[in-house]
Scaffold this active site. Structure first.
Site, PDB file in Angstrom:
ATOM      1  N   SER A 185       0.791  -1.229   0.000  1.00 28.03           N
ATOM      2  CA  SER A 185       0.000   0.000   0.000  1.00 28.03           C
ATOM      3  C   SER A 185       0.820   1.273   0.000  1.00 28.03           C
ATOM      4  O   SER A 185       0.343   2.312  -0.438  1.00 28.03           O
ATOM      5  CB  SER A 185      -0.927   0.017   1.207  1.00 28.03           C
ATOM      6  N   HIS A 213      -5.054  -4.171  -2.066  1.00 25.34           N
ATOM      7  CA  HIS A 213      -4.799  -3.140  -3.093  1.00 25.34           C
ATOM      8  C   HIS A 213      -4.717  -3.717  -4.496  1.00 25.34           C
ATOM      9  O   HIS A 213      -4.426  -2.984  -5.442  1.00 25.34           O
ATOM     10  CB  HIS A 213      -3.518  -2.367  -2.758  1.00 25.34           C
ATOM     11  N   LYS A 244     -11.737  -0.579  -1.123  1.00 29.74           N
ATOM     12  CA  LYS A 244     -10.900   0.051  -2.148  1.00 29.74           C
ATOM     13  C   LYS A 244     -11.590  -0.127  -3.519  1.00 29.74           C
ATOM     14  O   LYS A 244     -12.485   0.640  -3.829  1.00 29.74           O
ATOM     15  CB  LYS A 244      -9.493  -0.527  -2.055  1.00 29.74           C
TER      16      LYS A 244
HETATM   17  C1  LIG Z   1      -2.967  -4.379   2.942  1.00 25.28           C
HETATM   18  C2  LIG Z   1      -4.179  -3.955   3.727  1.00 25.28           C
HETATM   19  N1  LIG Z   1      -4.887  -4.886   4.375  1.00 25.28           N
HETATM   20  C3  LIG Z   1      -5.983  -4.546   5.086  1.00 25.28           C
HETATM   21  C4  LIG Z   1      -6.415  -3.253   5.171  1.00 25.28           C
HETATM   22  C5  LIG Z   1      -7.613  -2.908   6.004  1.00 25.28           C
HETATM   23  O1  LIG Z   1      -8.714  -2.674   5.200  1.00 25.28           O
HETATM   24  P1  LIG Z   1      -9.950  -1.755   5.664  1.00 25.28           P
HETATM   25  O2  LIG Z   1      -9.447  -0.338   5.661  1.00 25.28           O
HETATM   26  O3  LIG Z   1     -10.960  -2.010   4.637  1.00 25.28           O
HETATM   27  O4  LIG Z   1     -10.343  -2.174   7.033  1.00 25.28           O
HETATM   28  C6  LIG Z   1      -5.713  -2.253   4.488  1.00 25.28           C
HETATM   29  C7  LIG Z   1      -6.187  -0.857   4.554  1.00 25.28           C
HETATM   30  O5  LIG Z   1      -5.675   0.054   4.025  1.00 25.28           O
HETATM   31  C8  LIG Z   1      -4.566  -2.613   3.744  1.00 25.28           C
HETATM   32  O6  LIG Z   1      -3.845  -1.680   3.097  1.00 25.28           O
END
Ligand SMILES: Cc1ncc(COP(=O)(O)O)c(C=O)c1O
Length: 400
Positions: A185, A213, A244
């Protein structure tokens, strides 16, 4: 001495950033105008930090599905999946996700954070092992901590380092869980997944890939890096988020193992929280159907915008992540004051990006992180590049 004393250092860090008109922690999006535009500080602003990769937040199908669900089923489920919160929509979405990935099992969670918290805290516990890519998301680290498994970090995107650490474990390697992400990310780089799968196979370990992502962003059908690298049969668990590419909120885990279903009843972050509201589930289902129907076209548009920004900013001399990606991160130096000033300069020019500062960045440097959307027009991307160009002249003059 009060209970708040320990937060003084945080307040001091904030104060030390100096006086700037805005900061990213308190910025309010006053009015949302579209998937790529909003009003911030009274002025129209291009949103270039939303993770809205396919631009579906205003898609009429998604909006209408959400509205209809509110009218038919109400605003919330008011309960957890195991009490009173499993609606027909949750079950249908699980089936549709399993079908989308071609796997037999799927579980839906209330957020992507909870999906990682639940899976990692439950699959491995005290005395068991999890090997994490060092740059994994906080939700992955937190899940490991909640479950109490032993955590071993390996160097980011380094299959040789993973191999070395598994070798040292001897017989224990076969019961270890390895966790990597599809697209990371912060810098937008992709995992060397085929090589990681080779290492996993060599030791007989289990592999989980977080495609938060990369869902809808990679792979011919949008199934992520596992599809792009042709390793769907080798990956044991895929986790992801609806927040996302699918433009809503929620998370999921899918697996080639039907036994995933047994895990459902052991996961505290699944059992002890309310399920997603009907409108969320309905818009997510609509977004998934769009991904099936015209995901390829949206993905092509997204990558077109991504390459345009990556090349544009690279051409200006900025230091970017290692490969072109819908996440385009401009790497700065360590100075938080400077990074905040540059972030403000962009906002004043009507461009909103993410300011990321250490310790949240992989390198210890500050980042101006942009994320692209299929809904960005080429003209909007050019405006982002033009704003960075001015900023380079004004603020980077003595550096670049
Ligand atoms: C790699 C990764 N996993 C999990 C999440 C968590 O997702 P959420 O924001 O939908 O709770 C994120 C959030 O940015 C993320 O970048």
């Amino acid at each position: 001495m009060t209970i708040f004393d320990k937060f003084q250092s945080l307040a001091a860090t904030r104060a030390a950033l100096g006086e700037q008109p805005s900061n990213p922690f308190d910025t309010v999006i006053e009015r949302v105008l579209s998937a790529t535009e909003a009003q911030i500080n009274g002025q129209p602003t291009i949103l270039a930090g939303t993770n809205n990769y396919l631009g579906l937040t205003f898609d009429p199908l998604c909006v209408e599905a959400a509205c209809a669900a509110v009218h038919e089923q109400g605003t919330g489920t008011t309960g957890s999946r195991m009490a009173n919160g499993t609606y027909a929509g949750h079950v249908a979405l699980e089936r549709e996700l399993a079908d989308f990935f071609g796997y037999p099992a799927a579980i839906v969670f209330s957020t992507g954070y909870l999906a990682n918290l639940a899976m990692l805290s439950t699959l491995q516990g005290p005395g068991e092992l999890i090997l994490l890519d060092a740059d994994c998301h906080a939700s992955i680290y937190d899940g490991c901590r909640l479950g109490g498994a032993e955590v071993i970090r390996f160097r980011h995107n380094d299959p040789a380092d993973l191999d070395k650490r598994l070798r040292r474990l001897g017989d224990r390697a076969a019961s270890a869980l390895i966790v990597v992400e599809g697209i990371y990310s912060m810098l937008g780089d992709q995992a060397p997944l085929a090589e990681i799968v080779d290492v996993k196979r060599k030791y007989g370990a289990t592999l989980m890939v977080d495609e938060a992502h990369s869902l809808g962003v990679l792979g011919e059908r949008g199934r992520g890096l596992i599809e792009q690298d042709g390793v769907e049969d080798e990956v044991d668990f895929v986790v992801g988020t609806f927040s996302k590419s699918l433009g809503s909120i929620g998370g999921f885990c899918v697996s080639k193992w039907p036994e995933l279903e047994h895990v459902r009843y052991a996961m505290r972050p699944y059992i002890f929280t309310a399920s997603s509201s009907p409108s969320i589930i309905a818009s997510t289902r609509a977004a998934l159907s769009i991904l099936n129907d015209r995901g390829a076209q949206l993905q092509q548009q997204l990558w077109d915008r991504a390459h345009r920004l990556y090349e544009g900013l690279g051409g200006l001399g900025f230091t970017l992540g290692p490969e072109s990606s819908p996440v385009v991160a401009v790497s700065l130096d360590e100075s938080k004051e400077r990074a905040l000033a540059l972030w403000n300069s962009l906002l004043e020019r009507g461009i909103y990006v993410n300011l990321v500062m250490p310790p949240a960045t992989p390198s210890g440097h500050c980042l101006l992180r942009c994320s692209l959307s299929a809904a960005h027009t080429p003209e909007q991307v050019d405006k982002i590049i033009a704003a960075f160009a001015e900023l380079r002249d004004l603020a980077f003059a003595e550096e670049v």
